[in-house]
Design a protein around this motif. Structure first.
Motif, PDB file in Angstrom:
ATOM      1  N   GLY A   1       0.785  -1.233   0.000  1.00  0.00           N
ATOM      2  CA  GLY A   1       0.000   0.000   0.000  1.00  0.00           C
ATOM      3  C   GLY A   1       0.809   1.272   0.000  1.00  0.00           C
ATOM      4  O   GLY A   1       0.250   2.350  -0.128  1.00  0.00           O
ATOM      5  N   GLY A   2       2.096   1.189   0.189  1.00  0.00           N
ATOM      6  CA  GLY A   2       2.931   2.361   0.035  1.00  0.00           C
ATOM      7  C   GLY A   2       3.089   3.250   1.252  1.00  0.00           C
ATOM      8  O   GLY A   2       3.967   4.092   1.266  1.00  0.00           O
ATOM      9  N   GLU A   3       2.257   3.117   2.292  1.00  0.00           N
ATOM     10  CA  GLU A   3       2.463   3.948   3.482  1.00  0.00           C
ATOM     11  C   GLU A   3       3.793   3.551   4.115  1.00  0.00           C
ATOM     12  O   GLU A   3       4.199   2.399   4.067  1.00  0.00           O
ATOM     13  N   SER A   4       4.474   4.531   4.695  1.00  0.00           N
ATOM     14  CA  SER A   4       5.788   4.243   5.280  1.00  0.00           C
ATOM     15  C   SER A   4       5.967   5.055   6.557  1.00  0.00           C
ATOM     16  O   SER A   4       5.038   5.700   7.032  1.00  0.00           O
ATOM     17  N   ASP A   5       7.167   5.020   7.095  1.00  0.00           N
ATOM     18  CA  ASP A   5       7.516   5.749   8.322  1.00  0.00           C
ATOM     19  C   ASP A   5       6.653   5.346   9.513  1.00  0.00           C
ATOM     20  O   ASP A   5       6.207   6.181  10.287  1.00  0.00           O
ATOM     21  N   PHE A   6       6.419   4.066   9.644  1.00  0.00           N
ATOM     22  CA  PHE A   6       5.680   3.579  10.802  1.00  0.00           C
ATOM     23  C   PHE A   6       6.584   3.644  12.021  1.00  0.00           C
ATOM     24  O   PHE A   6       7.805   3.527  11.920  1.00  0.00           O
ATOM     25  N   ARG A   7       5.986   3.839  13.190  1.00  0.00           N
ATOM     26  CA  ARG A   7       6.741   3.911  14.434  1.00  0.00           C
ATOM     27  C   ARG A   7       6.358   2.748  15.343  1.00  0.00           C
ATOM     28  O   ARG A   7       5.241   2.242  15.279  1.00  0.00           O
ATOM     29  N   ARG A   8       7.286   2.373  16.190  1.00  0.00           N
ATOM     30  CA  ARG A   8       7.031   1.321  17.173  1.00  0.00           C
ATOM     31  C   ARG A   8       5.870   1.751  18.068  1.00  0.00           C
ATOM     32  O   ARG A   8       5.793   2.896  18.493  1.00  0.00           O
ATOM     33  N   GLY A   9       4.954   0.807  18.327  1.00  0.00           N
ATOM     34  CA  GLY A   9       3.803   1.094  19.156  1.00  0.00           C
ATOM     35  C   GLY A   9       2.593   1.590  18.382  1.00  0.00           C
ATOM     36  O   GLY A   9       1.497   1.678  18.928  1.00  0.00           O
ATOM     37  N   GLU A  10       2.773   1.904  17.112  1.00  0.00           N
ATOM     38  CA  GLU A  10       1.681   2.422  16.294  1.00  0.00           C
ATOM     39  C   GLU A  10       0.702   1.308  15.922  1.00  0.00           C
ATOM     40  O   GLU A  10       1.101   0.174  15.678  1.00  0.00           O
ATOM     41  N   THR A  11      -0.581   1.633  15.885  1.00  0.00           N
ATOM     42  CA  THR A  11      -1.604   0.677  15.483  1.00  0.00           C
ATOM     43  C   THR A  11      -1.694   0.644  13.962  1.00  0.00           C
ATOM     44  O   THR A  11      -1.710   1.687  13.316  1.00  0.00           O
ATOM     45  N   VAL A  12      -1.742  -0.575  13.412  1.00  0.00           N
ATOM     46  CA  VAL A  12      -1.857  -0.739  11.961  1.00  0.00           C
ATOM     47  C   VAL A  12      -3.005  -1.708  11.673  1.00  0.00           C
ATOM     48  O   VAL A  12      -3.400  -2.504  12.517  1.00  0.00           O
ATOM     49  N   HIS A  13      -3.522  -1.612  10.450  1.00  0.00           N
ATOM     50  CA  HIS A  13      -4.613  -2.465  10.011  1.00  0.00           C
ATOM     51  C   HIS A  13      -4.146  -3.216   8.770  1.00  0.00           C
ATOM     52  O   HIS A  13      -3.671  -2.600   7.816  1.00  0.00           O
ATOM     53  N   VAL A  14      -4.289  -4.537   8.803  1.00  0.00           N
ATOM     54  CA  VAL A  14      -3.783  -5.389   7.732  1.00  0.00           C
ATOM     55  C   VAL A  14      -4.950  -6.143   7.109  1.00  0.00           C
ATOM     56  O   VAL A  14      -5.663  -6.873   7.800  1.00  0.00           O
ATOM     57  N   ARG A  15      -5.134  -5.959   5.807  1.00  0.00           N
ATOM     58  CA  ARG A  15      -6.168  -6.711   5.087  1.00  0.00           C
ATOM     59  C   ARG A  15      -5.589  -8.072   4.735  1.00  0.00           C
ATOM     60  O   ARG A  15      -4.487  -8.180   4.210  1.00  0.00           O
ATOM     61  N   LEU A  16      -6.349  -9.124   5.042  1.00  0.00           N
ATOM     62  CA  LEU A  16      -5.930 -10.491   4.767  1.00  0.00           C
ATOM     63  C   LEU A  16      -6.767 -11.056   3.626  1.00  0.00           C
ATOM     64  O   LEU A  16      -7.957 -10.768   3.527  1.00  0.00           O
ATOM     65  N   ALA A  17      -6.144 -11.873   2.807  1.00  0.00           N
ATOM     66  CA  ALA A  17      -6.850 -12.576   1.743  1.00  0.00           C
ATOM     67  C   ALA A  17      -6.278 -13.986   1.668  1.00  0.00           C
ATOM     68  O   ALA A  17      -5.083 -14.186   1.894  1.00  0.00           O
ATOM     69  N   PRO A  18      -7.119 -14.961   1.365  1.00  0.00           N
ATOM     70  CA  PRO A  18      -6.596 -16.325   1.267  1.00  0.00           C
ATOM     71  C   PRO A  18      -5.692 -16.484   0.055  1.00  0.00           C
ATOM     72  O   PRO A  18      -6.003 -16.003  -1.028  1.00  0.00           O
ATOM     73  N   GLY A  19      -4.551 -17.135   0.266  1.00  0.00           N
ATOM     74  CA  GLY A  19      -3.639 -17.431  -0.834  1.00  0.00           C
ATOM     75  C   GLY A  19      -4.082 -18.695  -1.547  1.00  0.00           C
ATOM     76  O   GLY A  19      -5.076 -19.323  -1.178  1.00  0.00           O
ATOM     77  N   PRO A  20      -3.343 -19.112  -2.574  1.00  0.00           N
ATOM     78  CA  PRO A  20      -3.705 -20.319  -3.318  1.00  0.00           C
ATOM     79  C   PRO A  20      -3.723 -21.577  -2.454  1.00  0.00           C
ATOM     80  O   PRO A  20      -4.458 -22.523  -2.736  1.00  0.00           O
ATOM     81  N   ASP A  21      -2.941 -21.576  -1.361  1.00  0.00           N
ATOM     82  CA  ASP A  21      -2.901 -22.740  -0.475  1.00  0.00           C
ATOM     83  C   ASP A  21      -3.938 -22.659   0.645  1.00  0.00           C
ATOM     84  O   ASP A  21      -4.006 -23.528   1.502  1.00  0.00           O
ATOM     85  N   GLY A  22      -4.741 -21.587   0.670  1.00  0.00           N
ATOM     86  CA  GLY A  22      -5.770 -21.424   1.682  1.00  0.00           C
ATOM     87  C   GLY A  22      -5.324 -20.652   2.906  1.00  0.00           C
ATOM     88  O   GLY A  22      -6.149 -20.265   3.733  1.00  0.00           O
ATOM     89  N   PHE A  23      -4.028 -20.407   3.053  1.00  0.00           N
ATOM     90  CA  PHE A  23      -3.528 -19.643   4.189  1.00  0.00           C
ATOM     91  C   PHE A  23      -3.657 -18.154   3.922  1.00  0.00           C
ATOM     92  O   PHE A  23      -3.465 -17.696   2.790  1.00  0.00           O
ATOM     93  N   ALA A  24      -3.964 -17.393   4.975  1.00  0.00           N
ATOM     94  CA  ALA A  24      -4.142 -15.950   4.836  1.00  0.00           C
ATOM     95  C   ALA A  24      -2.816 -15.273   4.529  1.00  0.00           C
ATOM     96  O   ALA A  24      -1.782 -15.622   5.092  1.00  0.00           O
ATOM     97  N   ARG A  25      -2.881 -14.308   3.645  1.00  0.00           N
ATOM     98  CA  ARG A  25      -1.725 -13.492   3.274  1.00  0.00           C
ATOM     99  C   ARG A  25      -2.092 -12.027   3.489  1.00  0.00           C
ATOM    100  O   ARG A  25      -3.237 -11.630   3.294  1.00  0.00           O
ATOM    101  N   ALA A  26      -1.122 -11.224   3.864  1.00  0.00           N
ATOM    102  CA  ALA A  26      -1.340  -9.779   3.978  1.00  0.00           C
ATOM    103  C   ALA A  26      -1.352  -9.193   2.570  1.00  0.00           C
ATOM    104  O   ALA A  26      -0.444  -9.441   1.788  1.00  0.00           O
TER     105      ALA A  26
END
Length: 197
Positions: free
Chosen positions: A71-96
């Motif tokens: 997604g291109g956002e950068s300069d994250f800091r330690r302790g910061e809250t982030v939101h990660v969208r997950l989608a199933p990969g070809p093997d069925g395991f979730a990927r960011a």
């Protein structure tokens, strides 16, 4: 309040404490009951000591993220809250598939899990999934509250001797982004299931 007898004040205090405990239990049970299930592949964290006491320390592929690829956002800091969208990969395991500071809307097939940045210069995974600590493989280390899993007393011997690559976690993600482990599997076979309460 001074006119209320001591016995009634004590009973009110006990009821208030019980209400708080019940609310904590129900919030976790709500995630397990109605959260979107995602399969997570575990990765090695400490190969010399998988089992500590009565809990297992787990790491996931989604624990180390490359912000430039998500997604291109950068300069994250330690302790910061982030939101990660997950989608199933070809093997069925979730990927960011996306990373952002603001919470996007999730869907039934692509839930959004909320995490906290715990490291900003972590080793990333290469194309084969192995950890690579070269400069071009640096990323964010994110914790989701799924990193420790408590098991019944004395039942961890099989887990202790198992390679982490064989361990799979099924987690529930609530619409608000909170997550909880529902099941722990080894080679696709159920080892532990979390009771709803």
């Amino acid at each position: 309040m001074a006119r209320v007898p001591l016995l009634w004040r004590a009973l009110l205090a006990i009821l208030a404490l019980c209400g708080v405990l019940l609310a904590l239990v129900e919030s976790r049970a709500g995630i397990l009951r109605s959260g979107t299930e995602v399969r997570l592949r575990t990765v090695p964290v400490d190969p010399r000591d998988l089992f500590r006491g009565d809990y297992v320390v787990l790491g996931y592929e989604i624990s180390t993220l490359d912000p430039a690829k998500l997604g291109g956002e950068s300069d994250f800091r330690r302790g910061e809250t982030v939101h990660v969208r997950l989608a199933p990969g070809p093997d069925g395991f979730a990927r960011a598939v996306a990373l952002s500071r603001s919470r996007p809307a999730g869907t039934a097939t692509e839930p959004v899990i909320t995490g906290r940045v715990v490291g900003i210069n972590a080793c990333g995974a290469n194309e084969s999934g192995a950890m690579d600590c070269s400069q071009e493989r640096r990323g964010l280390r994110v914790a989701y509250g799924l990193e420790s899993y408590f098991v019944p007393q004395g039942s961890g011997l099989a887990i202790e001797r198992t390679e982490r690559q064989r361990i799979e976690v099924v987690a529930a993600v609530s619409p608000s982004g909170e997550a909880a482990i529902k099941r722990l599997l080894i080679d696709g076979k159920l080892v532990h299931a979390e009771p709803p309460y």
